[in-house]
Design an enzyme around this catalytic site. Sequence first.
Site, mmCIF file in Angstrom:
data_model
loop_
_atom_site.group_PDB
_atom_site.id
_atom_site.type_symbol
_atom_site.label_atom_id
_atom_site.label_comp_id
_atom_site.label_asym_id
_atom_site.label_seq_id
_atom_site.Cartn_x
_atom_site.Cartn_y
_atom_site.Cartn_z
ATOM 1 N N GLY A 141 0.791 -1.231 0.000
ATOM 2 C CA GLY A 141 0.000 0.000 0.000
ATOM 3 C C GLY A 141 0.819 1.275 0.000
ATOM 4 O O GLY A 141 0.348 2.309 0.497
ATOM 5 N N ILE A 163 -7.022 -10.456 -11.436
ATOM 6 C CA ILE A 163 -7.603 -10.219 -12.759
ATOM 7 C C ILE A 163 -9.106 -10.069 -12.557
ATOM 8 O O ILE A 163 -9.731 -10.872 -11.853
ATOM 9 C CB ILE A 163 -7.292 -11.397 -13.697
ATOM 10 C CG1 ILE A 163 -5.785 -11.480 -13.930
ATOM 11 C CG2 ILE A 163 -8.040 -11.244 -15.021
ATOM 12 C CD1 ILE A 163 -5.336 -12.717 -14.670
ATOM 13 N N HIS A 167 0.425 0.405 -13.432
ATOM 14 C CA HIS A 167 1.192 -0.805 -13.750
ATOM 15 C C HIS A 167 2.652 -0.415 -13.947
ATOM 16 O O HIS A 167 2.941 0.557 -14.664
ATOM 17 C CB HIS A 167 0.643 -1.468 -15.014
ATOM 18 C CG HIS A 167 1.402 -2.714 -15.372
ATOM 19 N ND1 HIS A 167 1.277 -3.878 -14.656
ATOM 20 C CD2 HIS A 167 2.327 -2.950 -16.330
ATOM 21 C CE1 HIS A 167 2.082 -4.797 -15.174
ATOM 22 N NE2 HIS A 167 2.726 -4.264 -16.193
ATOM 23 N N GLU A 177 5.911 6.411 -9.127
ATOM 24 C CA GLU A 177 4.472 6.130 -9.007
ATOM 25 C C GLU A 177 3.811 7.038 -7.972
ATOM 26 O O GLU A 177 2.683 7.496 -8.167
ATOM 27 C CB GLU A 177 4.249 4.669 -8.608
ATOM 28 C CG GLU A 177 4.601 3.695 -9.719
ATOM 29 C CD GLU A 177 4.222 2.257 -9.400
ATOM 30 O OE1 GLU A 177 4.159 1.872 -8.217
ATOM 31 O OE2 GLU A 177 3.991 1.503 -10.375
#
Length: 212
Positions: free
Chosen positions: A14, A94, A111, A176
Amino acid sequence: MPNKSIVILISGNGSNLQAFIEAQKTADFGGEIIAVISNKADAFGLSRAESAGIPALSVQHTDYPSRESFDQALADEINRFNPDLIILAGFMRILTAGFVAEFRGRLLNIHPSLLPKYPGLHTHKRALENNDEYHGTTVHFVTEELDGGPLIAQAKTRLSIDDTEDQLLAKIQTLEHQLYPSTVKMLLKSQIKLKQDDVYFENDKLEQPLLF
Ligand code: GAR
């Protein structure tokens, strides 16, 4: 303008969730995390959410007999909060076509590669093995395709000859933590939109993802 509501889905550490927890403290972010949901009850990210006073819950995929029944239970939990935006932040499942269709246009993923390069796992290792000049990370709208869907924004770094996989992972995650909240902020302000399969920034169709 009132804050828009966000549900964040996680599976593990996280650190991206933490970046959003910090981002929502800034006055002009425009969004509030109203719940964090994990498919693993022991995900460290759940503790991060609790420490920040955010409702944290788990819907464990191992409790369901099929992908469809898990996704239905997850969708039911999300819908209890009726969020404007659903953010996948290291959510390693998924998703079924039905789930993706239900939340289309308000479901985002990050991603760790310069998509369309390297969907799937071990992206840092693959970039190193291929001696790529650049590696990076991508925020995209989620569709049925694994790590696919219309690309919104990317951040990249030049690979160094002596980068290890762990060093690269750390570099990419640092990128990110800037890229994901900045991109979401644009969505919250309705600067970015999905129309059919195209991403629009302001009123212009993006031919390339935005580069941070
Ligand atoms: C992030 O680096 C994210 O890009 C990746 O998982 C990590 C989660 O880290 N996601 C994927 O690989 C999705 N296919 P975090 O739990 O510390 O945010």
